[in-house]
Write a protein that holds these residues in place. Structure first.
Motif, short mmCIF file in Angstrom:
data_model
loop_
_atom_site.label_atom_id
_atom_site.label_comp_id
_atom_site.label_asym_id
_atom_site.label_seq_id
_atom_site.Cartn_x
_atom_site.Cartn_y
_atom_site.Cartn_z
N ASP A 1 0.82 -1.21 0.00
CA ASP A 1 0.00 0.00 0.00
C ASP A 1 0.86 1.26 0.00
OD1 ASP A 1 -2.42 -1.32 -0.08
OD2 ASP A 1 -2.64 -1.36 2.10
N GLU A 2 1.98 1.25 0.72
CA GLU A 2 2.88 2.41 0.75
C GLU A 2 3.55 2.61 -0.60
OE1 GLU A 2 4.27 2.51 5.41
OE2 GLU A 2 5.17 1.01 4.07
N VAL A 3 3.88 1.53 -1.30
CA VAL A 3 4.46 1.64 -2.64
C VAL A 3 3.44 2.25 -3.58
CG1 VAL A 3 5.28 0.32 -4.63
CG2 VAL A 3 6.12 -0.24 -2.35
N ARG A 4 2.19 1.80 -3.51
CA ARG A 4 1.13 2.37 -4.35
C ARG A 4 0.96 3.86 -4.08
NH1 ARG A 4 -2.88 -2.53 -3.21
NH2 ARG A 4 -2.28 -3.88 -4.93
N GLU A 5 0.96 4.24 -2.81
CA GLU A 5 0.81 5.65 -2.44
C GLU A 5 1.99 6.47 -2.95
OE1 GLU A 5 -0.73 9.11 -1.24
OE2 GLU A 5 -1.76 7.19 -1.31
N HIS A 6 3.19 5.93 -2.85
CA HIS A 6 4.38 6.63 -3.36
C HIS A 6 4.24 6.86 -4.87
CE1 HIS A 6 8.53 7.95 -3.68
NE2 HIS A 6 8.55 7.25 -4.80
N HIS A 7 3.85 5.81 -5.60
CA HIS A 7 3.65 5.95 -7.05
C HIS A 7 2.60 7.02 -7.34
CE1 HIS A 7 6.19 2.94 -8.89
NE2 HIS A 7 5.81 2.05 -8.01
N ALA A 8 1.54 7.04 -6.57
CA ALA A 8 0.46 8.01 -6.81
C ALA A 8 0.94 9.45 -6.63
CB ALA A 8 -0.72 7.72 -5.88
N ARG A 9 1.85 9.67 -5.72
CA ARG A 9 2.32 11.04 -5.44
C ARG A 9 3.47 11.46 -6.34
NH1 ARG A 9 2.65 10.29 0.85
NH2 ARG A 9 4.34 9.08 0.03
N HIS A 10 4.23 10.52 -6.89
CA HIS A 10 5.47 10.85 -7.61
C HIS A 10 5.48 10.26 -9.01
CE1 HIS A 10 7.14 12.31 -3.83
NE2 HIS A 10 6.68 11.22 -3.27
N THR A 11 4.42 10.50 -9.78
CA THR A 11 4.34 9.89 -11.10
C THR A 11 3.71 10.81 -12.13
OG1 THR A 11 3.65 7.90 -12.25
CG2 THR A 11 2.11 8.81 -10.71
N ARG A 12 4.04 10.56 -13.40
CA ARG A 12 3.39 11.22 -14.54
C ARG A 12 3.27 10.20 -15.65
NH1 ARG A 12 5.65 16.53 -16.91
NH2 ARG A 12 7.41 15.20 -17.34
N SER A 13 2.19 10.28 -16.40
CA SER A 13 2.00 9.44 -17.58
C SER A 13 2.17 10.33 -18.80
CB SER A 13 0.60 8.82 -17.58
OG SER A 13 0.43 8.03 -16.43
N LEU A 14 3.05 9.94 -19.72
CA LEU A 14 3.38 10.76 -20.88
C LEU A 14 3.14 9.98 -22.17
CD1 LEU A 14 6.82 11.89 -19.43
CD2 LEU A 14 4.71 13.22 -19.41
N GLU A 15 2.92 10.71 -23.25
CA GLU A 15 2.77 10.10 -24.56
C GLU A 15 4.09 9.50 -25.01
OE1 GLU A 15 -0.01 9.92 -26.43
OE2 GLU A 15 -1.18 11.00 -24.96
#
Length: 88
Positions: free
Chosen positions: A64-78
């Motif tokens: 759950d902490e890994v998921r939360e980290h990804h949610a806060r520190h991510t971007r989806s790009l083309e």
């Protein structure tokens, strides 16, 4: 960090993604909240460029902490045409 990823499936508000170049990783798949993925690349099999900040080294995180980290520190790009395999 930036890596091309592919959508595997969706479940309970999360999307399972796989790193396209994941052959050398212990676990080439990960979960990302579906809301962070642009609608036009959410289809199963879609590919996009995933940009993230990895967790600090040596930090032991629960799933759950890994998921939360990804949610806060991510971007989806083309993906560029050359990266998406759509170049003619």
């Amino acid at each position: 960090m930036r890596e091309p990823v592919r959508v595997l499936f969706h479940l309970n508000g999360y999307t399972k993604l796989v790193y396209e170049r994941g052959g050398m990783l212990d676990n080439p798949t990960f979960d990302l909240p579906t809301r962070l993925i642009p609608c036009h690349v959410r289809a199963i099999g879609s590919r996009f460029l995933y940009e993230w900040k990895p967790p600090p080294r040596g930090l032991s995180l629960s799933a759950d902490e890994v998921r939360e980290h990804h949610a806060r520190h991510t971007r989806s790009l083309e993906l560029a045409a050359s990266e998406s395999g759509m170049e003619s």
